[in-house]
Design a protein around this motif. Structure first.
Motif, PDB file in Angstrom:
ATOM      1  N   ARG A 115     -12.057  -1.763   1.352  1.00 22.49           N
ATOM      2  CA  ARG A 115     -10.837  -2.450   1.802  1.00 22.49           C
ATOM      3  C   ARG A 115      -9.602  -1.588   1.521  1.00 22.49           C
ATOM      4  NH1 ARG A 115      -8.689  -5.793   4.306  1.00 22.49           N
ATOM      5  NH2 ARG A 115      -7.769  -7.273   2.838  1.00 22.49           N
ATOM      6  N   VAL A 116      -9.613  -0.929   0.362  1.00 20.96           N
ATOM      7  CA  VAL A 116      -8.486  -0.047   0.032  1.00 20.96           C
ATOM      8  C   VAL A 116      -8.346   1.043   1.093  1.00 20.96           C
ATOM      9  CG1 VAL A 116      -7.751   1.778  -1.559  1.00 20.96           C
ATOM     10  CG2 VAL A 116      -8.433  -0.438  -2.452  1.00 20.96           C
ATOM     11  N   VAL A 117      -9.474   1.650   1.427  1.00 21.05           N
ATOM     12  CA  VAL A 117      -9.439   2.725   2.431  1.00 21.05           C
ATOM     13  C   VAL A 117      -8.941   2.171   3.763  1.00 21.05           C
ATOM     14  CG1 VAL A 117     -10.848   4.341   3.746  1.00 21.05           C
ATOM     15  CG2 VAL A 117     -11.229   4.072   1.294  1.00 21.05           C
ATOM     16  N   ILE A 167       1.086   4.071  -2.841  1.00 22.89           N
ATOM     17  CA  ILE A 167       0.806   5.490  -2.563  1.00 22.89           C
ATOM     18  C   ILE A 167       1.970   6.353  -3.037  1.00 22.89           C
ATOM     19  CG2 ILE A 167       0.551   7.172  -0.692  1.00 22.89           C
ATOM     20  CD1 ILE A 167      -1.010   5.012   0.831  1.00 22.89           C
ATOM     21  N   LEU A 171      -6.053  -8.038  -1.868  1.00 22.05           N
ATOM     22  CA  LEU A 171      -7.169  -7.455  -1.124  1.00 22.05           C
ATOM     23  C   LEU A 171      -8.014  -8.508  -0.418  1.00 22.05           C
ATOM     24  CD1 LEU A 171      -8.573  -4.469  -3.199  1.00 22.05           C
ATOM     25  CD2 LEU A 171      -7.551  -4.445  -0.931  1.00 22.05           C
ATOM     26  N   GLU A 198     -14.346  -3.472  -2.426  1.00 17.83           N
ATOM     27  CA  GLU A 198     -12.902  -3.350  -2.673  1.00 17.83           C
ATOM     28  C   GLU A 198     -12.388  -1.960  -2.272  1.00 17.83           C
ATOM     29  OE1 GLU A 198     -12.922  -6.473  -6.423  1.00 17.83           O
ATOM     30  OE2 GLU A 198     -12.739  -4.319  -6.789  1.00 17.83           O
ATOM     31  N   LEU A 199     -13.147  -0.963  -2.631  1.00 15.86           N
ATOM     32  CA  LEU A 199     -12.703   0.394  -2.265  1.00 15.86           C
ATOM     33  C   LEU A 199     -12.700   0.582  -0.736  1.00 15.86           C
ATOM     34  CD1 LEU A 199     -14.377   2.652  -4.990  1.00 15.86           C
ATOM     35  CD2 LEU A 199     -11.958   2.070  -4.746  1.00 15.86           C
ATOM     36  N   SER A 243     -16.667   6.642  -3.706  1.00 17.01           N
ATOM     37  CA  SER A 243     -15.635   7.111  -2.774  1.00 17.01           C
ATOM     38  C   SER A 243     -16.210   8.085  -1.758  1.00 17.01           C
ATOM     39  CB  SER A 243     -14.493   7.793  -3.537  1.00 17.01           C
ATOM     40  OG  SER A 243     -13.596   6.833  -4.011  1.00 17.01           O
ATOM     41  N   ALA A 244     -16.993   9.018  -2.275  1.00 20.81           N
ATOM     42  CA  ALA A 244     -17.608   9.989  -1.366  1.00 20.81           C
ATOM     43  C   ALA A 244     -18.591   9.287  -0.431  1.00 20.81           C
ATOM     44  CB  ALA A 244     -18.306  11.074  -2.168  1.00 20.81           C
ATOM     45  N   ARG A 249      -6.434   0.368  -5.736  1.00 15.31           N
ATOM     46  CA  ARG A 249      -7.207  -0.882  -5.793  1.00 15.31           C
ATOM     47  C   ARG A 249      -6.637  -1.811  -6.862  1.00 15.31           C
ATOM     48  NH1 ARG A 249     -10.808  -1.576  -9.768  1.00 15.31           N
ATOM     49  NH2 ARG A 249     -12.191  -3.384  -9.652  1.00 15.31           N
ATOM     50  N   TYR A 267     -13.286  16.802   3.316  1.00 13.48           N
ATOM     51  CA  TYR A 267     -13.108  17.235   1.928  1.00 13.48           C
ATOM     52  C   TYR A 267     -12.876  18.750   1.838  1.00 13.48           C
ATOM     53  CZ  TYR A 267     -14.545  12.725  -0.076  1.00 13.48           C
ATOM     54  OH  TYR A 267     -14.607  11.421  -0.447  1.00 13.48           O
ATOM     55  N   ARG A 297      -6.745  12.735   3.185  1.00 15.01           N
ATOM     56  CA  ARG A 297      -8.052  12.192   3.551  1.00 15.01           C
ATOM     57  C   ARG A 297      -7.917  10.893   4.382  1.00 15.01           C
ATOM     58  NH1 ARG A 297     -12.803  12.632   5.519  1.00 15.01           N
ATOM     59  NH2 ARG A 297     -13.680  10.552   5.575  1.00 15.01           N
ATOM     60  N   ASP A 298      -7.260   9.916   3.821  1.00 12.06           N
ATOM     61  CA  ASP A 298      -7.286   8.589   4.446  1.00 12.06           C
ATOM     62  C   ASP A 298      -6.245   8.416   5.548  1.00 12.06           C
ATOM     63  OD1 ASP A 298      -9.358   7.884   2.840  1.00 12.06           O
ATOM     64  OD2 ASP A 298      -8.106   6.967   1.295  1.00 12.06           O
ATOM     65  N   ARG A 306      -7.842   6.141  -5.366  1.00 16.05           N
ATOM     66  CA  ARG A 306      -8.261   4.879  -4.755  1.00 16.05           C
ATOM     67  C   ARG A 306      -8.401   3.776  -5.798  1.00 16.05           C
ATOM     68  NH1 ARG A 306     -12.810   7.299  -0.589  1.00 16.05           N
ATOM     69  NH2 ARG A 306     -11.381   7.827   1.104  1.00 16.05           N
ATOM     70  N   VAL A 325       0.844  -1.201   0.000  1.00 17.53           N
ATOM     71  CA  VAL A 325       0.000   0.000   0.000  1.00 17.53           C
ATOM     72  C   VAL A 325       0.873   1.243   0.000  1.00 17.53           C
ATOM     73  CG1 VAL A 325      -1.670   1.342   1.330  1.00 17.53           C
ATOM     74  CG2 VAL A 325      -1.922  -1.134   1.155  1.00 17.53           C
ATOM     75  N   GLU A 331     -19.533   5.278  -9.895  1.00 19.25           N
ATOM     76  CA  GLU A 331     -18.263   4.832  -9.305  1.00 19.25           C
ATOM     77  C   GLU A 331     -17.587   5.985  -8.557  1.00 19.25           C
ATOM     78  OE1 GLU A 331     -15.767   3.024 -12.195  1.00 19.25           O
ATOM     79  OE2 GLU A 331     -17.042   1.257 -12.433  1.00 19.25           O
ATOM     80  N   ARG A 332     -17.670   7.162  -9.160  1.00 22.89           N
ATOM     81  CA  ARG A 332     -17.043   8.321  -8.524  1.00 22.89           C
ATOM     82  C   ARG A 332     -17.721   8.649  -7.195  1.00 22.89           C
ATOM     83  NH1 ARG A 332     -16.664  13.855  -8.160  1.00 22.89           N
ATOM     84  NH2 ARG A 332     -18.817  14.147  -8.804  1.00 22.89           N
ATOM     85  N   LEU A 335     -17.217  -3.532  -6.179  1.00 19.19           N
ATOM     86  CA  LEU A 335     -16.285  -2.391  -6.216  1.00 19.19           C
ATOM     87  C   LEU A 335     -16.337  -1.614  -4.898  1.00 19.19           C
ATOM     88  CD1 LEU A 335     -14.299  -0.619  -7.767  1.00 19.19           C
ATOM     89  CD2 LEU A 335     -16.244   0.655  -8.684  1.00 19.19           C
ATOM     90  N   LEU A 370      -3.606  -3.413  -5.645  1.00 18.76           N
ATOM     91  CA  LEU A 370      -3.784  -4.276  -4.469  1.00 18.76           C
ATOM     92  C   LEU A 370      -4.711  -5.455  -4.721  1.00 18.76           C
ATOM     93  CD1 LEU A 370      -4.086  -1.800  -1.454  1.00 18.76           C
ATOM     94  CD2 LEU A 370      -2.084  -2.973  -2.304  1.00 18.76           C
ATOM     95  N   CYS A 426      -7.005  -0.383   4.214  1.00 17.12           N
ATOM     96  CA  CYS A 426      -5.564  -0.671   4.104  1.00 17.12           C
ATOM     97  C   CYS A 426      -4.746   0.612   4.249  1.00 17.12           C
ATOM     98  CB  CYS A 426      -5.252  -1.310   2.750  1.00 17.12           C
ATOM     99  SG  CYS A 426      -5.682  -3.035   2.659  1.00 17.12           S
ATOM    100  N   VAL A 427      -5.183   1.638   3.559  1.00 19.83           N
ATOM    101  CA  VAL A 427      -4.427   2.897   3.624  1.00 19.83           C
ATOM    102  C   VAL A 427      -4.432   3.432   5.053  1.00 19.83           C
ATOM    103  CG1 VAL A 427      -4.342   5.290   2.853  1.00 19.83           C
ATOM    104  CG2 VAL A 427      -4.851   3.480   1.218  1.00 19.83           C
ATOM    105  N   ARG A 428      -5.600   3.330   5.688  1.00 14.63           N
ATOM    106  CA  ARG A 428      -5.690   3.834   7.064  1.00 14.63           C
ATOM    107  C   ARG A 428      -4.900   2.984   8.040  1.00 14.63           C
ATOM    108  NH1 ARG A 428     -12.128   5.348   6.803  1.00 14.63           N
ATOM    109  NH2 ARG A 428     -11.829   7.277   5.637  1.00 14.63           N
ATOM    110  N   HIS A 481     -11.045   9.661  -5.783  1.00 22.23           N
ATOM    111  CA  HIS A 481     -11.583   8.436  -6.382  1.00 22.23           C
ATOM    112  C   HIS A 481     -10.569   7.821  -7.338  1.00 22.23           C
ATOM    113  CE1 HIS A 481     -14.375   5.546  -7.923  1.00 22.23           C
ATOM    114  NE2 HIS A 481     -14.197   5.997  -9.162  1.00 22.23           N
ATOM    115  N   ASP A 493     -16.858   7.726   2.360  1.00 22.75           N
ATOM    116  CA  ASP A 493     -16.388   8.734   3.318  1.00 22.75           C
ATOM    117  C   ASP A 493     -17.536   9.451   4.022  1.00 22.75           C
ATOM    118  OD1 ASP A 493     -13.721   8.289   2.806  1.00 22.75           O
ATOM    119  OD2 ASP A 493     -13.675   9.681   1.118  1.00 22.75           O
TER     120      ASP A 493
END
Lengths: 199, 473
Positions: free
Chosen positions: B49-51, A143, A197, B46-47, B15-16, A190, A164, A157-158, A186, A139, B11-12, B43, A193, B53-55, A183, B19
């Protein structure tokens, strides 16, 4: 983090600084140094550079305090300075990014400390901890490979937890742009990953 | 939301949505889409999970010396300027120069005006007096170079200057020379004659008025000069203080920079026996300048005296340069590092360190013992991952350390140490044990009384031998 331990109001400290009380700036350093250091490290990918950038951000804020209008929070303003410095550094230096796994000697104490914390957690099996570290490494690497704009929104953000609107203020872009960049970032992460995942 | 969003827009929005940054309308659209679109739901997962992971990438505190670094730099810059938010220090000097220049200009204008007025009025008055046949031209009675008066000792015909223009003592200023003579003449005239009033200004009145105004202007100029000089004096004192502080700081830095060539400040001797039988000797080129740049030496002077982990940091610094540059993977041997250090008389960094380097199971292992660093270090680079294990964190002061020959096929290290103070505390370190997979353990053996010279022998046996180490006080 130190910010919960210091009960001073930023605006009061800033006012004191502007009236010539230099000691009032030190609590601001103590309060925000961890956050700014982590921000710089995550944006530039280099711990030593992050130290320098953190110092530069605080000094720049100190010298430009007269220009701080108080329209936004002090930390937002400080974030903006630090973010700009880190992005400029990254653009200008084009250094080999230390991704954290092939770390240098200077990184070892902190790495050892992290390892210590990790191992000290008695709920983790070594194998699981190792696997999780691999994912984190991936990750982190992903990044670092993002372009500056996308990396900045992901970090803010993360990792830093900014809203925002705050990100928009820090980066001086519209909130819609923040959404789009976030977006896209991410989705890029994704993609990288996907193999790890899991469900 | 205006209309149904397309797939890209959905899709866009994801993300929002994750959050919690969607409007109510957007949220409803996304939730409805998630119910009927399996791929979008995937999706979303997965997103998320991505968030996560990053966190999950943690954060760490800023280095301990950073605050001190920032604050000292801040104070330095503040010293050289006017304080926060006022840019650099050259502005102060600039303002002073402007004030002084303005004062000089005002003074010059005043003196010029005075001289011009005297000159012009004198000519008019001479003409007037000549017409009336009452005496000599005025300029003959005003000796602007020596203070001499005319033959009768009084400048007859000179009219009064208003007393308030001359100050309480009847003098216009503090300076001597021609101006003073003028003042004296005018003062005498003020005593000798009363001004004549009239609705129309005569040449004499104009002359008196101009003279008085010139004197007032000169007084104003004199006061401004005085104020400017006082300000300049204060500024000079501040500059002197700042320069003294800067010189002192630069002297310290220069001493540390130049030390490697002129005076050992941070020097390390190395001896390394390699596995192939060769030996290497050398000196670490860890210069004080590097140390200064890295902040290790100057960041926390108080800590150098033995507090906390700073001595270990210093000790790391020496062998790190030596080892990383001279020992390659596959070499087996012992590395002895002797740091000869005296940076600013900080005793804590006058450390001896002895390091053992071995290849065990394909891994290169360093074991080190810092005599005064109170630390045994084990450094294990495996698959390019450098891990640091601190086996023992406190052993007191060690006077003598001997590193014994290493066995050929086991990872063992014997250290004999004489402890002088204050106590020795060994404790088992599960972290280190985990790090190595098995031992070595250093078991708790209690403490040794303060002040006793107690030879101890530490044997760290085969790392694959989980029976651990023996310690023999």
């Amino acid at each position: 983090m130190a910010d919960t331990a210091i009960p001073f109001d930023d605006a009061v400290l800033v006012r004191q600084c502007l009236t010539g009380d230099l000691t009032a700036f030190e609590p601001l350093v103590v309060k925000y140094q961890d956050r700014i250091y982590n921000l710089c490290w995550r944006l530039c990918g280099d711990r030593l550079a992050a130290e320098d950038l953190t110092q530069e951000a605080f000094l720049k804020a100190f010298e430009s305090l007269g220009q701080f209008r108080g329209l936004s929070g002090f930390y937002t303003w400080l974030y903006r300075i630090a973010t700009n410095l880190a992005i400029s550094y990254r653009r200008n230096e084009r250094r080999q990014i230390n991704t954290g796994m092939e770390c240098r000697w200077e990184d070892m104490p902190s790495q050892a400390a992290r390892l210590h914390r990790s191992i000290a957690g008695d709920t983790d099996q070594p194998g699981e901890a190792c696997e999780r570290n691999e994912v984190r490494h991936l990750v982190w690497q992903t990044i670092q490979e993002l372009d500056d704009e996308q990396r900045a929104v992901v970090v803010l953000r993360d990792m830093e937890g900014l809203e925002y609107a705050e990100i928009a203020e820090v980066l001086a872009v519209p909130a819609g742009t923040v959404k789009s960049r976030l977006h896209r970032a991410r989705m890029t992460i994704r993609e990288k990953l996907l193999p790890v995942l899991g469900p | 939301m205006a209309g149904k969003p397309d797939r890209t827009e959905l899709e866009r929005l994801l993300s929002a949505y994750i959050d919690g940054a969607c409007s109510d309308a957007e949220r409803q659209v996304v939730e409805a889409a998630l119910k009927g679109d399996a791929s979008l739901k995937a999706l979303h997962a997965e997103l998320t999970r991505v968030v996560d992971c990053v966190r999950s990438i943690g954060e760490e505190p800023a280095p301990g010396h950073l605050r001190e670094r920032i604050v000292s730099q801040m104070e330095r810059r503040a010293l050289l300027s006017d304080g926060p938010g006022r840019g650099n220090g050259s502005r102060t000097a600039g303002r002073l120069v402007m004030v002084a220049s303005a004062a000089v200009l005002v003074m010059a204008a005043g003196v010029g005006w005075l001289a011009y007025s005297i000159h012009m009025s004198g000519r008019e008055r001479a003409a007037l007096l000549a017409d009336k046949g009452q005496g000599r031209p005025v300029h003959e009675g005003l000796d602007l170079s020596g203070g001499k008066t005319g033959a009768d000792g009084k400048p007859a015909g000179l009219h009064a200057v208003p007393q308030q223009a001359l100050g309480t003592d009847g003098r216009a200023g503090q300076t001597g020379g021609p101006e003073r003579v003028v003042e004296e003449k005018l003062a005498e005239a003020a005593v000798a004659e009363e001004p004549t009033a009239g609705p129309v200004a005569t040449p004499d009145e104009a002359y008196r008025q101009a003279t008085a105004e010139a004197l007032v202007a000169r007084q104003v100029a004199a006061r401004e000069i005085e104020a400017a000089e006082a300000a300049a004096q204060r500024a000079a004192e501040r500059v002197a203080l700042a320069e003294a502080a800067a010189r002192q700081a630069e002297a310290v830095r220069a001493a540390m920079r130049s030390a490697p060539t002129s005076e050992p400040v941070f020097e390390a001797e190395m001896r390394m026996a390699r596995g192939d039988g060769s030996a290497a000797m050398g000196k670490s080129d860890t210069s004080a300048a590097q140390a200064v740049e890295s902040g290790n030496l100057i960041a926390a002077p108080a800590a150098m005296a033995g507090r906390g982990g700073e001595p270990r940091r210093l000790l790391h610094h020496v062998p790190s340069v030596a080892m990383m540059s001279t020992v390659g993977e596959g070499h087996v041997g012992a590395l002895e590092v002797r740091a000869i250090t005296n940076p600013l008389d900080r005793p804590a960094v006058a450390a001896d360190a002895q390091m053992a380097v071995r290849e065990v199971g394909g891994r290169l292992v360093y074991l080190g013992f810092g005599a005064r660093s109170s630390t045994i270090l084990a450094v294990v680079p495996a698959e390019k991952r450098l891990l640091l294990a601190e086996l023992v964190t406190r052993i007191g002061t060690v006077r003598e350390v001997t590193l014994h020959e290493l066995a050929a096929d086991t990872m063992s290290l014997e250290i004999e140490a004489v402890l002088t103070e204050p106590a020795v505390l060994w404790y088992p370190d599960p972290w280190s044990a985990n790090l190595f997979g098995h031992g070595p353990h250093v078991d708790t053996v209690g403490t040794i009384e303060q002040g006793r010279d107690v030879p101890i022998r530490i044997v760290i046996r085969d790392m694959n031998d989980n029976s651990g180490a023996t310690t023999q006080p």
